[in-house]
Design an enzyme around this catalytic site. Structure first.
Site, PDB file in Angstrom:
ATOM      1  N   TYR A 151       0.891  -1.154  -0.154  1.00  0.00           N
ATOM      2  CA  TYR A 151       0.049   0.115   0.014  1.00  0.00           C
ATOM      3  C   TYR A 151       0.789   1.279  -0.006  1.00  0.00           C
ATOM      4  CZ  TYR A 151      -3.556  -3.567   0.919  1.00  0.00           C
ATOM      5  OH  TYR A 151      -4.332  -4.494   1.220  1.00  0.00           O
TER       6      TYR A 151
ATOM      7  N   HIS B 224      -8.890   0.642  -5.718  1.00  0.00           N
ATOM      8  CA  HIS B 224      -8.173  -0.165  -4.850  1.00  0.00           C
ATOM      9  C   HIS B 224      -6.727   0.520  -5.081  1.00  0.00           C
ATOM     10  CE1 HIS B 224     -11.611  -2.969  -3.753  1.00  0.00           C
ATOM     11  NE2 HIS B 224     -11.801  -2.813  -4.956  1.00  0.00           N
TER      12      HIS B 224
ATOM     13  N   SER C  70      -3.882  -0.953  -4.404  1.00  0.00           N
ATOM     14  CA  SER C  70      -3.261  -2.138  -5.043  1.00  0.00           C
ATOM     15  C   SER C  70      -3.998  -2.830  -6.252  1.00  0.00           C
ATOM     16  CB  SER C  70      -2.986  -3.517  -3.992  1.00  0.00           C
ATOM     17  OG  SER C  70      -4.313  -3.960  -3.580  1.00  0.00           O
TER      18      SER C  70
HETATM   19  C1  DHK Z   1      -7.634  -2.353   0.320  1.00  0.00           C
HETATM   20  C2  DHK Z   1      -7.882  -3.569   1.442  1.00  0.00           C
HETATM   21  O1  DHK Z   1      -7.898  -3.437   2.493  1.00  0.00           O
HETATM   22  C3  DHK Z   1      -7.922  -4.727   0.778  1.00  0.00           C
HETATM   23  O2  DHK Z   1      -8.821  -5.649   1.369  1.00  0.00           O
HETATM   24  C4  DHK Z   1      -8.245  -4.849  -0.773  1.00  0.00           C
HETATM   25  C5  DHK Z   1      -7.640  -2.613  -1.033  1.00  0.00           C
HETATM   26  C6  DHK Z   1      -7.304  -4.043  -1.390  1.00  0.00           C
HETATM   27  C7  DHK Z   1      -6.614  -1.659  -1.871  1.00  0.00           C
HETATM   28  O3  DHK Z   1      -5.649  -2.087  -2.469  1.00  0.00           O
HETATM   29  O4  DHK Z   1      -6.724  -0.420  -1.392  1.00  0.00           O
HETATM   30  O5  DHK Z   1      -8.290  -6.043  -1.272  1.00  0.00           O
END
Ligand code: DHK
Length: 144
Positions: free
Chosen positions: A24, A99, A101
């Site tokens: 992230y 998202h 990611s």
């Molecule tokens: C963030 C999350 O917390 C995950 O559960 C998702 C997402 C991905 C992100 O990439 O912002 O799968």
């Protein structure tokens, strides 16, 4: 009165900056909020994060009554939340599912988002800076 864009963030996103930085990055949610507000210019932003499904549903209801667009990172709620999906179905404006990611390159559990079945557009893998791009896209939809 210019209707606000709702930027909604789901569970664990309050931990951004320290949470799995290899996935992230190190940008904090506060920094993302600032990027969103800068990108939005004169358009008001309602920026929220919660670890609670019902709170996100309540904010979608607010957006239905008061909002012009929704930018939502549902996080883990993307894949299992019928209540959130049902609320989003009621929203009359554009919805961007976001998202940080690329969920499609991650574990199988992250590959099938329920929210994608109602989102106008889906962005995944752009990193935290992608939030600003999503805001710009939403602003363009409102000019059309
Ligand atoms: C963030 C999350 O917390 C995950 O559960 C998702 C997402 C991905 C992100 O990439 O912002 O799968």
């Amino acid at each position: 009165m210019t209707k606000p864009i709702f930027v909604l963030n789901g569970p664990n996103l309050n931990r951004l900056g320290k949470r799995e930085p290899e996935i992230y990055g190190t940008t904090t949610l506060a920094e993302i909020e600032a990027m969103c507000r800068q990108a939005a210019g004169d358009r008001p932003i309602r920026f929220h994060q919660s670890n609670a499904e019902h709170q996100l549903v309540d904010w979608v209801h607010e957006a239905i009554d008061e909002g012009s667009g929704i930018l939502i990172n549902p996080a883990g709620l993307s894949f299992r939340s019928i209540p959130l999906l049902d609320a989003l179905k009621m929203f009359p404006g554009p919805i961007v599912e976001f998202h940080i990611s690329n969920i499609h390159r991650r574990e199988e559990i992250y590959h099938k988002s329920l929210v994608s079945t109602v989102a106008t557009a889906v962005l995944a893998g752009l990193g935290p800076g992608g939030y600003a791009l999503a805001i710009k896209w939403l602003l363009d939809q409102m000019r059309e």
